[in-house]
Write an enzyme that holds these catalytic residues in place. Structure first.
Site, PDB file in Angstrom:
ATOM      1  N   LYS A 126     -10.225   0.666  -2.207  1.00 43.64           N
ATOM      2  CA  LYS A 126     -10.307   0.254  -0.798  1.00 43.64           C
ATOM      3  C   LYS A 126     -11.673   0.593  -0.209  1.00 43.64           C
ATOM      4  CE  LYS A 126      -7.587   0.717   3.470  1.00 43.64           C
ATOM      5  NZ  LYS A 126      -6.413   1.430   4.070  1.00 43.64           N
ATOM      6  N   GLU A 156       0.848  -1.191   0.000  1.00 45.74           N
ATOM      7  CA  GLU A 156       0.000   0.000   0.000  1.00 45.74           C
ATOM      8  C   GLU A 156       0.883   1.240   0.000  1.00 45.74           C
ATOM      9  OE1 GLU A 156      -3.820   1.679   2.539  1.00 45.74           O
ATOM     10  OE2 GLU A 156      -2.234   0.636   3.615  1.00 45.74           O
ATOM     11  N   CYS A 166      -4.928  -3.430   3.257  1.00 45.73           N
ATOM     12  CA  CYS A 166      -4.629  -3.034   4.631  1.00 45.73           C
ATOM     13  C   CYS A 166      -5.809  -3.211   5.604  1.00 45.73           C
ATOM     14  CB  CYS A 166      -4.095  -1.606   4.644  1.00 45.73           C
ATOM     15  SG  CYS A 166      -3.171  -1.154   6.134  1.00 45.73           S
TER      16      CYS A 166
END
Length: 274
Positions: free
Chosen positions: A113, A40, A160
């Site tokens: 995301k 990321e 993440c």
């Protein structure tokens, strides 16, 4: 198929980060990797969230995207490009986006995301993180099929903080994935407590490999990330790991291992609620 997960300690310099990403991807392919994943924010770790606007790219256009496409094509590799900030129709919001490029250099997948990180570090002077200040959340799970080692591999995408939401991975398992990618930049505090635990749990409950490239070290902006880039097998065994610093972590994955685990313990077939 041989996987490679790249660990970085990205800085506030886009040019420097892209140069390091290129060198590490080339190293991974030189080691025989057929699929490489970057962490990321591989291209940029700003001093504050709003700094992302200065280097954010329009979808399909920009130096980071051009480099990823070129590397994938030149090296004939599947390249999971961690995450980049991309512009949206709203000038005050960006997406944190994972792009995937095939060996022909074409973009084959895009994942925005879904879960945006917010956390207050302990202590009176603890740092606060809130991605929702500048980011627009994605809405749809995304995966792709990669042809390598004589078969098609289904790969699910996440980023993440998504790791804390098992329902996302259940959605990705219809049909089941062979590999789940989790490019990350976990904080040192949350990573020390939960990183390996969550990665191994996602591998075990979904009976697939997990590749987790991470940011790992003390960054120019003062932030410390947990690192511990790793590749985990469907039984939850850690096949390879790097604690801190730049590195390329590699492991060979085997479709027969997935099949064996699912045959011996067919929990995916026993699901009742999703």
């Amino acid at each position: 198929m041989k996987l490679a997960a790249v660990q970085m300690v990205s800085s506030t310099s886009l040019a420097h980060n892209l140069a390091r990403a290129e060198a590490l991807v080339r190293q991974a392919v030189g080691n025989g990797a057929e699929m490489v994943a970057l962490p990321e924010n591989f291209a940029f770790m700003g001093r504050q969230d709003a700094d992302k606007f200065a280097i954010a790219e329009a979808p399909g256009d920009g130096p980071a995207q051009a480099l990823m496409a070129r590397l994938a094509s030149q090296l004939r590799v599947w390249l999971i490009a961690g995450s980049l900030p991309l512009r949206t129709a709203d000038p005050e919001r960006l997406t944190n986006t994972c792009l995937v490029y095939g060996p022909d250099g074409r973009q084959v997948a895009r994942y925005d995301k879904i879960h945006l990180f917010r956390y207050d570090e302990p202590g009176d002077e603890g740092r606060r993180y809130d991605e929702g200040v500048v980011l627009h959340a994605g809405e749809q799970p995304q995966g792709f099929a990669a042809a390598a080692a004589g078969r098609a591999w289904r790969v699910g995408l996440s980023i993440c903080y998504d790791l804390r939401f098992p329902e996302l991975y259940r959605a990705l398992m219809q049909p089941p994935c062979d590999v789940i990618a989790v490019p990350s930049a976990f904080t040192y505090t949350t990573g020390r407590a939960h990183w390996e635990l969550l990665l191994r749990a996602r591998a075990v409950e979904n009976q697939c490999y997990v590749i987790a490239p991470a940011q790992g070290g003390v960054h120019e902006n003062g932030r410390r990330t947990w690192g511990h880039t790793m590749i985990v097998d469907p039984w939850g065994e850690v096949l390879a790991q790097q604690t801190e610093g730049e590195a390329v972590v590699t492991a060979a994955i085997d479709a027969s291992r997935i099949e064996e685990v699912r045959r011996r313990l067919p929990c995916l077939e026993h699901r009742r609620l999703c």
